[in-house]
Design an enzyme around this catalytic site. Structure first.
Site, PDB file in Angstrom:
ATOM      1  CE1 TYR A  32      -0.022   1.970   4.321  1.00 14.97           C
ATOM      2  CE2 TYR A  32       1.046  -0.181   4.422  1.00 14.97           C
ATOM      3  CZ  TYR A  32       0.789   1.059   4.985  1.00 14.97           C
ATOM      4  OH  TYR A  32       1.351   1.405   6.193  1.00 14.97           O
ATOM      5  CE  LYS A 149       3.207   3.119   3.237  1.00 15.33           C
ATOM      6  NZ  LYS A 149       3.743   3.325   4.596  1.00 15.33           N
ATOM      7  CD  GLU A 181      10.592   1.533  10.178  1.00 12.52           C
ATOM      8  OE1 GLU A 181      10.582   2.495   9.388  1.00 12.52           O
ATOM      9  OE2 GLU A 181      10.480   0.352   9.804  1.00 12.52           O
ATOM     10  CG  LEU A 205       8.562   2.530   4.582  1.00  8.00           C
ATOM     11  CD1 LEU A 205       8.263   1.332   3.696  1.00  8.00           C
ATOM     12  CD2 LEU A 205       7.263   3.171   5.053  1.00  8.00           C
TER      13      LEU A 205
END
Length: 285
Positions: A32, A149, A181, A205
């Site tokens: 996504y 992702k 993260e 990411l």
């Protein structure tokens, strides 16, 4: 009622249906992207498309439409749903093979493409950004390809609930003593004027907002150091912040109860947020 896009059709949200055999539902076999909308325009859209193509390629997944068509779909949904400030979610799954199987569907199975909007008035004037976020640290228990992702968001969702239960706004994920993260954002600290953030790898990411913020920071002559940092370093930092498509640049004022920058948003994060919004609006499509 909101209009959504599903496999070539614009539909009222209550009429948009996906098969129970869709791989996204059964296997979390999908990817996504989230694009912000400010002033009715798309922020960093080209970057999101580049990352989408990379995610699809890494998973050997078919592209659901021509990239130019995806831009028109986004623009059409902004218009139909009268979005001034908000978000657009695009999800692609490996499609519906007609039954459940660990093996990928037969060649020629069409991917599923869903695009929908969320109105978020006040996105740019975020109260959280104005007061600063409080985060807790939790172990990073996600799979090893965080650079893709995917829609596999169970653990980030669990971590956000841990934060909520602890009275915090979000969680930073920690592996081997190092911050990877946030649950849905890239993490940064500031020490002695240097912006420090983890270098790109499979561990995090490859944030589109991250790339833009670092570019703007360099243009503003800010010093950047791309390296891993420990949780203890973060707690001892002068300030901290995180970046994401929905949060832009959000100051962090507390980590595990340790206050940073006097418990108020730091000057570097505050300035970077201003720069990011101003520059992004100039480049919006």
């Amino acid at each position: 009622m909101r209009t959504v896009y599903l496999n070539g059709d614009y539909l009222p949200e209550d009429e948009a249906k996906v098969s129970v055999f869709d791989r996204g539902f059964l296997m979390a076999d999908g990817v996504y992207e989230v694009t912000s909308v400010l002033g009715g325009k798309l922020i960093d859209f080209d970057g999101h498309l580049v990352r989408l193509r990379r995610s699809l390629s890494e998973l050997d997944m078919q592209e659901p439409a021509a990239m130019g068509d995806l831009l028109e779909i986004h623009r059409e949904l902004v218009a139909r749903n009268e979005i001034d400030e908000g978000l657009i979610y695009l999800q692609v799954t490996r499609g519906n093979p007609g039954d459940r199987d660990f093996h990928y569907p037969p060649e020629g199975t069409a991917p599923t493409l869903v695009v929908f909007t969320q109105a978020k008035p006040g996105l740019a004037a975020s109260p959280l950004a104005q007061r600063g976020a409080r985060v807790i640290s939790v172990p990073d228990m996600r799979w090893g390809r965080r650079d893709i992702k995917t829609v596999q968001l169970l653990y980030p969702s669990m971590a956000k609930m841990m934060a909520q239960k602890a009275g915090a706004d979000d969680a930073w994920l920690v592996q081997d003593g190092l911050v990877t993260e946030g649950t849905s954002n890239n993490a940064y600290i500031v020490k002695d004027g240097r912006i420090i953030t983890r270098a790109l790898s499979n561990d995090i990411l490859h944030g589109i907002t991250r790339a833009a913020v670092l570019r703007f920071a360099r243009e503003a002559q800010m010093e950047i150091e791309e390296r891993s940092f420990t949780l203890d370093e973060a707690k001892d930092a002068d300030e901290a912040f995180f970046t994401s498509a929905s949060g832009f640049v959000t100051p962090v004022v507390e980590i595990d109860g340790c206050k940073l920058s006097g418990g108020t948003p730091g000057a570097v994060a505050t300035r970077l947020r201003e720069i990011y919004i101003d520059e992004s609006l100039k480049r919006a499509t």
